[in-house]
Design a protein around this motif. Structure first.
Motif: not given
Length: 145
Positions: A23-33, A70-86
């Motif tokens: 997620v941090n990598l995606a954020k720095s690149l502006g990539a979709n997750v 599992t997906l809820s925990e992963a989504s929370e990690i992404a959300h906390n890092l400011g990344v929207e994830a599918t």
């Protein structure tokens, strides 16, 4: 370079670190997750202890709840890092095939995975899903230790 990143997770602590890294990598690149978890199918004849005492319906419900957690925990990690994830949950006896197929179907150009996840007897018999993705994928794979 990387515009669509698939991050595979099984909910283990190491997989969650891979989620954070991806997620941090995606954020720095502006990539979709795309966050993916793959659950196994129910088998009448099984090696896994959790399948020996369950019916098909109860096993599916157990796997659905585990995937949801599992997906809820992963989504929370992404959300906390400011990344929207599918998020996506697949059912497959060969998780590595599902990971590769979903990466291809969603036109991902990077797969992020932990070096290993949950194990048990199936891991001893079947080997590492990460190793199988590395061996079979034409898409680059970033392995997080």
């Amino acid at each position: 370079m990387y515009k669509n990143i698939l991050i595979a997770t099984d909910g283990s602590s190491l997989a969650n670190r891979a989620v954070e890294h991806g997620v941090n990598l995606a954020k720095s690149l502006g990539a979709n997750v795309l966050l993916l978890t793959v659950t196994e199918r129910f088998h009448v004849f099984a090696l896994e202890a959790d399948q020996l005492e369950e019916t098909s319906d109860s096993f599916r419900e157990h796997m659905r709840k585990q995937a949801e957690r599992t997906l809820s925990e992963a989504s929370e990690i992404a959300h906390n890092l400011g990344v929207e994830a599918t998020t996506l949950q697949m059912e497959d006896d060969a998780p590595y095939r599902a990971i590769i197929r979903m990466a291809e179907d969603h036109v991902c150009n990077l797969i992020v995975m932990a070096s290993h996840g949950r194990g048990g007897i199936s891991a001893l018999l079947l080997g590492s899903e990460t190793m199988k993705v590395l061996a079979h994928s034409n898409i680059p794979v970033l392995v997080v230790r």
